[in-house]
Design a protein around this motif. Structure first.
Motif, PDB file in Angstrom:
ATOM      1  N   SER A 189       0.833  -1.026  -0.026  1.00 55.70           N
ATOM      2  CA  SER A 189       0.029   0.066   0.106  1.00 55.70           C
ATOM      3  C   SER A 189       0.684   1.309   0.116  1.00 55.70           C
ATOM      4  O   SER A 189       0.352   2.375  -0.146  1.00 55.70           O
ATOM      5  CB  SER A 189      -0.903   0.089   1.084  1.00 55.70           C
ATOM      6  N   LEU A 190       2.400   1.213   0.457  1.00 57.43           N
ATOM      7  CA  LEU A 190       3.058   2.290   0.416  1.00 57.43           C
ATOM      8  C   LEU A 190       3.747   2.225  -1.170  1.00 57.43           C
ATOM      9  O   LEU A 190       4.208   1.599  -1.801  1.00 57.43           O
ATOM     10  CB  LEU A 190       4.278   2.076   1.428  1.00 57.43           C
ATOM     11  N   THR A 191       3.666   3.683  -1.439  1.00 54.80           N
ATOM     12  CA  THR A 191       4.013   3.922  -2.781  1.00 54.80           C
ATOM     13  C   THR A 191       5.333   4.828  -2.850  1.00 54.80           C
ATOM     14  O   THR A 191       6.077   5.164  -3.944  1.00 54.80           O
ATOM     15  CB  THR A 191       3.104   4.710  -3.708  1.00 54.80           C
ATOM     16  N   THR A 192       5.832   5.270  -1.686  1.00 55.21           N
ATOM     17  CA  THR A 192       7.042   6.029  -1.557  1.00 55.21           C
ATOM     18  C   THR A 192       7.823   5.639  -0.490  1.00 55.21           C
ATOM     19  O   THR A 192       7.463   4.932   0.521  1.00 55.21           O
ATOM     20  CB  THR A 192       6.788   7.309  -1.395  1.00 55.21           C
ATOM     21  N   ASN A 193       9.129   5.882  -0.647  1.00 54.01           N
ATOM     22  CA  ASN A 193      10.110   5.627   0.545  1.00 54.01           C
ATOM     23  C   ASN A 193      10.943   7.031   0.789  1.00 54.01           C
ATOM     24  O   ASN A 193      11.000   7.831  -0.032  1.00 54.01           O
ATOM     25  CB  ASN A 193      11.051   4.437   0.416  1.00 54.01           C
ATOM     26  N   GLY A 194      11.607   7.042   1.721  1.00 55.29           N
ATOM     27  CA  GLY A 194      12.355   8.136   2.264  1.00 55.29           C
ATOM     28  C   GLY A 194      13.834   8.201   1.878  1.00 55.29           C
ATOM     29  O   GLY A 194      14.144   7.425   1.664  1.00 55.29           O
ATOM     30  N   LEU A 195      14.389   9.401   1.714  1.00 56.86           N
ATOM     31  CA  LEU A 195      15.949   9.473   1.378  1.00 56.86           C
ATOM     32  C   LEU A 195      16.736   8.804   2.411  1.00 56.86           C
ATOM     33  O   LEU A 195      17.415   7.863   2.075  1.00 56.86           O
ATOM     34  CB  LEU A 195      16.380  11.076   1.399  1.00 56.86           C
ATOM     35  N   ALA A 196      16.541   8.888   3.764  1.00 57.75           N
ATOM     36  CA  ALA A 196      17.247   8.231   4.757  1.00 57.75           C
ATOM     37  C   ALA A 196      16.973   6.738   4.837  1.00 57.75           C
ATOM     38  O   ALA A 196      18.186   5.929   4.838  1.00 57.75           O
ATOM     39  CB  ALA A 196      17.161   8.734   6.038  1.00 57.75           C
ATOM     40  N   THR A 197      15.802   6.264   4.656  1.00 53.09           N
ATOM     41  CA  THR A 197      15.212   5.040   4.761  1.00 53.09           C
ATOM     42  C   THR A 197      15.869   4.164   3.586  1.00 53.09           C
ATOM     43  O   THR A 197      15.883   2.997   3.608  1.00 53.09           O
ATOM     44  CB  THR A 197      13.945   4.775   4.973  1.00 53.09           C
ATOM     45  N   ILE A 198      16.163   4.889   2.343  1.00 50.53           N
ATOM     46  CA  ILE A 198      16.814   4.229   1.217  1.00 50.53           C
ATOM     47  C   ILE A 198      18.246   4.276   1.432  1.00 50.53           C
ATOM     48  O   ILE A 198      18.938   3.355   1.159  1.00 50.53           O
ATOM     49  CB  ILE A 198      16.219   4.866  -0.071  1.00 50.53           C
ATOM     50  N   GLY A 199      18.610   5.443   1.740  1.00 51.73           N
ATOM     51  CA  GLY A 199      20.020   5.447   1.693  1.00 51.73           C
ATOM     52  C   GLY A 199      20.863   5.128   2.777  1.00 51.73           C
ATOM     53  O   GLY A 199      22.218   5.544   2.856  1.00 51.73           O
ATOM     54  N   THR A 200      20.442   4.581   3.949  1.00 53.95           N
ATOM     55  CA  THR A 200      21.033   4.160   4.898  1.00 53.95           C
ATOM     56  C   THR A 200      21.005   2.674   5.194  1.00 53.95           C
ATOM     57  O   THR A 200      20.647   1.934   6.258  1.00 53.95           O
ATOM     58  CB  THR A 200      20.622   4.903   6.218  1.00 53.95           C
ATOM     59  N   LEU A 201      21.180   1.655   3.950  1.00 55.81           N
ATOM     60  CA  LEU A 201      21.261   0.352   4.049  1.00 55.81           C
ATOM     61  C   LEU A 201      22.515   0.039   3.533  1.00 55.81           C
ATOM     62  O   LEU A 201      23.147  -1.301   3.902  1.00 55.81           O
ATOM     63  CB  LEU A 201      20.152  -0.135   3.313  1.00 55.81           C
ATOM     64  N   VAL A 202      23.263   0.785   2.465  1.00 54.44           N
ATOM     65  CA  VAL A 202      24.156   0.303   1.971  1.00 54.44           C
ATOM     66  C   VAL A 202      25.369  -0.243   2.321  1.00 54.44           C
ATOM     67  O   VAL A 202      25.975  -1.147   2.163  1.00 54.44           O
ATOM     68  CB  VAL A 202      24.552   1.453   0.913  1.00 54.44           C
ATOM     69  N   LEU A 203      25.779   0.431   3.630  1.00 52.10           N
ATOM     70  CA  LEU A 203      27.068  -0.145   4.440  1.00 52.10           C
ATOM     71  C   LEU A 203      26.838  -1.312   5.019  1.00 52.10           C
ATOM     72  O   LEU A 203      27.514  -2.361   4.803  1.00 52.10           O
ATOM     73  CB  LEU A 203      27.130   0.833   5.383  1.00 52.10           C
ATOM     74  N   GLU A 204      25.419  -1.882   5.476  1.00 48.67           N
ATOM     75  CA  GLU A 204      25.385  -3.008   6.182  1.00 48.67           C
ATOM     76  C   GLU A 204      25.212  -4.045   5.295  1.00 48.67           C
ATOM     77  O   GLU A 204      25.766  -5.263   5.316  1.00 48.67           O
ATOM     78  CB  GLU A 204      24.196  -2.989   7.125  1.00 48.67           C
ATOM     79  N   TRP A 205      24.452  -3.769   4.145  1.00 48.72           N
ATOM     80  CA  TRP A 205      24.182  -4.830   3.162  1.00 48.72           C
ATOM     81  C   TRP A 205      25.338  -5.133   2.199  1.00 48.72           C
ATOM     82  O   TRP A 205      25.838  -6.369   1.956  1.00 48.72           O
ATOM     83  CB  TRP A 205      23.057  -4.439   2.315  1.00 48.72           C
ATOM     84  N   THR A 206      26.406  -4.263   2.054  1.00 43.53           N
ATOM     85  CA  THR A 206      27.550  -4.642   1.390  1.00 43.53           C
ATOM     86  C   THR A 206      28.534  -5.237   2.230  1.00 43.53           C
ATOM     87  O   THR A 206      29.019  -6.185   1.795  1.00 43.53           O
ATOM     88  CB  THR A 206      28.145  -3.096   1.115  1.00 43.53           C
ATOM     89  N   ARG A 207      28.454  -4.864   3.286  1.00 45.14           N
ATOM     90  CA  ARG A 207      29.450  -5.767   4.561  1.00 45.14           C
ATOM     91  C   ARG A 207      28.934  -6.984   4.557  1.00 45.14           C
ATOM     92  O   ARG A 207      29.885  -8.057   4.575  1.00 45.14           O
ATOM     93  CB  ARG A 207      29.502  -5.001   5.853  1.00 45.14           C
ATOM     94  N   LEU A 208      27.587  -7.511   4.493  1.00 45.63           N
ATOM     95  CA  LEU A 208      27.230  -8.848   4.849  1.00 45.63           C
ATOM     96  C   LEU A 208      27.661  -9.401   3.287  1.00 45.63           C
ATOM     97  O   LEU A 208      28.008 -10.474   3.467  1.00 45.63           O
ATOM     98  CB  LEU A 208      25.607  -8.630   4.694  1.00 45.63           C
ATOM     99  N   SER A 209      27.469  -8.792   2.027  1.00 45.93           N
ATOM    100  CA  SER A 209      28.061  -9.445   0.843  1.00 45.93           C
ATOM    101  C   SER A 209      29.585  -9.910   1.087  1.00 45.93           C
ATOM    102  O   SER A 209      29.826 -10.805   0.463  1.00 45.93           O
ATOM    103  CB  SER A 209      27.741  -8.613  -0.143  1.00 45.93           C
ATOM    104  N   ASP A 210      30.335  -8.777   1.480  1.00 48.72           N
ATOM    105  CA  ASP A 210      31.669  -9.060   1.619  1.00 48.72           C
ATOM    106  C   ASP A 210      32.247 -10.144   2.665  1.00 48.72           C
ATOM    107  O   ASP A 210      33.142 -10.925   2.281  1.00 48.72           O
ATOM    108  CB  ASP A 210      32.295  -7.709   2.044  1.00 48.72           C
ATOM    109  N   LYS A 211      31.367 -10.473   3.696  1.00 49.43           N
ATOM    110  CA  LYS A 211      31.455 -11.603   4.582  1.00 49.43           C
ATOM    111  C   LYS A 211      31.199 -12.570   4.269  1.00 49.43           C
ATOM    112  O   LYS A 211      31.838 -13.536   4.444  1.00 49.43           O
ATOM    113  CB  LYS A 211      31.074 -10.834   6.062  1.00 49.43           C
ATOM    114  N   THR A 212      29.877 -12.890   3.455  1.00 55.32           N
ATOM    115  CA  THR A 212      29.437 -14.037   2.934  1.00 55.32           C
ATOM    116  C   THR A 212      29.907 -14.443   1.696  1.00 55.32           C
ATOM    117  O   THR A 212      29.749 -15.682   1.127  1.00 55.32           O
ATOM    118  CB  THR A 212      28.043 -13.994   3.059  1.00 55.32           C
ATOM    119  N   GLY A 213      30.198 -13.629   0.864  1.00 53.25           N
ATOM    120  CA  GLY A 213      30.568 -13.953  -0.566  1.00 53.25           C
ATOM    121  C   GLY A 213      29.569 -13.911  -1.280  1.00 53.25           C
ATOM    122  O   GLY A 213      29.715 -14.584  -2.510  1.00 53.25           O
TER     123      GLY A 213
END
Length: 522
Positions: A189-213
């Motif tokens: 039902s949500l059609t938008t997301n916010g700048l911070a809630t989109i742009g504050t994921l990349v460090l953690e999710w990139t680190r997870l990829s780097d750690k798990t391959g």
């Protein structure tokens, strides 16, 4: 006013600056102060562990709990990296033993799951703990075996596998609110997301990829970030690098031109320079976007209160022609971010500007009865060119504004860390002990005013005696951020301390969980 001898030298010739950057400032630890902060941590943890664990948050006055973060033990996960930094073996064991038991497949009371909050608190906390406990920081001191380490990373991966449904949109821009049914699904039902809630994921999710391959986690977050690095339409970027707030999840387009360094947009800018610090080879475009945002902020948003031209705050905006001279405690991380950017890029101008912001937020603490800064404040801009945008000073705060350079729009204090966070970065950049003294004074005031019941509680009015009464709540970021920054600014050198000399081994996520820099030594 806000400089030190080291910083003044740094601001001299480039050859002098680079020479000093190679050596860095000198630091002096205060073990007695650090011990006092650790005692406060142990006291807050004991109350949480007795009355709230394994639920999310302690209600210290009623000695009960609240599941405000889906019932997975937010305070426990947020406390773990701080306990490791404090070498608090008993607390480390309690949390590490708990982690394998968390059921990330179900949210308490069927509450919606915030992709943003869950990422910065739970995913960031688990990844940080794994980084710290599997590196030379702990050196096996706490008896954590490989099975327990694997459980921490496995839980982080399992959580991300549940969260990744948020990115299942036509554009790849995630929906923030998720329903942890089986299988989990986004709230469409949500059609938008916010700048911070989109742009504050990349460090953690990139680190997870780097750690798990497994590259999918980094790919998802970086695709979402790409819409922010290349904003469309042009109205979504009113000044170079400064963006609007709301993004259409169907096509990635910005829906407005409003923003600033305040809640809802803030940590997007924070993560741009932190991603470059995390890996300078992969994230040069993030650096470039941060530089644009920083330069535009200095040029267009920097504002000096009419009664205190020695102070500097950042205005908010609604397009180019409508500035709002309102800010708050949450935005006071900005000084620390400018300082980190200046250190990372060898740009003293950013360090100096960040120190000015940190000084100004310090003044919001010294002006109040409790010695604690308010949640929200406003000011009149001192430039005649901007007087049409200025709001009137409330009559009852006219004298306060004349002396303090701001007036209070929201007087509560909800155990926030951001002002102390900026002092920490100012200290690490300069070695000036006054920042340690500022933090120590703040700790004593917070300890005196907010300590109650089984822990620490929010207060209702920082400018009233005894804080004007309590709100019965101790947020998990009290453990993750406030107590960590208060401890680190007084404690000994360690691999997790921010470095002024280009040899950082960790970068702190927005919840103050230290994440191992890519390629740094084990």
């Amino acid at each position: 006013m806000v400089s030190s001898a080291w910083l003044l030298a740094l601001l001299g010739s480039s050859s002098q600056a680079y020479g000093l950057r190679a050596r860095g400032p000198a630091y002096e630890a205060h073990p007695d102060r650090a011990a006092a902060v650790k005692e406060a941590f142990d006291r807050a943890w004991a109350g949480y562990y007795q009355y709230a664990f394994p639920n999310d948050s302690l209600k210290p006055i009623s000695k009960s709990f609240q599941n405000d973060r889906n019932g997975w033990g937010a305070s426990a996960i947020d406390a773990l990296s701080t306990a490791i930094i404090m070498e608090d073996a008993a607390v480390i064991k309690q949390i590490v033993d708990y982690i394998p038991t968390i059921n990330f497949d179900k949210s308490s009371n069927d509450d919606k799951v915030s992709l943003f909050e869950t990422t910065i608190r739970y995913l960031g906390g688990l990844l940080s703990a794994h980084d710290l406990l599997s590196s030379g920081v702990s050196s096996g001191t706490y008896g954590i075996n490989s099975t327990q380490l694997d459980a921490i990373l496995n839980q982080a991966t399992h959580l991300a596998d549940n969260l990744k449904v948020g990115f299942d949109t036509p554009s790849g821009v995630p929906i923030n609110d998720l329903l942890f049914e089986q299988p989990p699904r986004p709230d469409t039902s949500l059609t938008t997301n916010g700048l911070a809630t989109i742009g504050t994921l990349v460090l953690e999710w990139t680190r997870l990829s780097d750690k798990t391959g497994k590259p999918e986690y980094a790919d998802l977050s970086q695709k979402a970030e790409s819409y922010l690095l290349n904003p469309k339409p042009a109205s979504g970027e009113p000044w170079p690098g400064l963006l609007g707030t709301n993004v259409n999840v169907s096509n990635g387009n910005f829906m407005d031109s409003s923003g600033g360094w305040n809640g809802g947009t803030d940590s997007y800018y924070e993560y741009l320079i932190k991603m470059y610090l995390y890996d300078t080879s992969r994230f040069a475009s993030y650096r470039d976007s941060w530089i644009e945002a920083a330069d535009s902020s200095i040029k267009y948003l920097a504002s000096n209160p009419s009664t205190r031209p020695d102070m500097t705050f950042l205005a908010a905006y609604n397009g180019r022609d409508d500035l709002s001279y309102r800010s708050g405690h949450l935005a006071c991380f900005d000084g620390g971010n400018f300082i980190l950017g200046g250190l990372t890029l060898d740009k003293p101008v950013y360090v100096q500007f960040g120190i000015e912001l940190a000084y100004s937020c310090h003044e919001t603490y010294t002006a109040t009865v409790t010695g604690i800064g308010p949640e929200g404040f406003a000011w009149q801009d001192g430039s005649a060119a901007n007087t049409s945008n200025n709001q009137p000073v409330p009559a009852e705060q006219a004298n306060f504004y004349k002396e303090s350079g701001f007036w209070i729009t929201s007087g509560d204090y909800i155990l926030r860390p951001e002002v102390i966070e900026s002092w920490y970065y100012a200290y690490r950049a300069t070695g000036d002990s006054k920042y340690q003294d500022w933090a120590w004074t703040a700790f004593k005031n917070i300890n005196a005013t907010c300590s109650t019941g089984a822990g620490f509680a929010e207060i209702k009015d920082v400018n009233a005696p005894n804080g004007g009464g309590f709100n019965d709540f101790q947020d998990s970021f009290w453990f993750a951020e406030v107590l960590k920054y208060l401890y680190m600014i007084q404690s000994e050198e360690a691999p997790w301390q921010v470095s002024a000399t280009h040899d950082n081994q960790y970068v702190f996520n927005t919840e103050a969980h230290p994440i191992k820099v890519a390629g740094s030594p084990v």
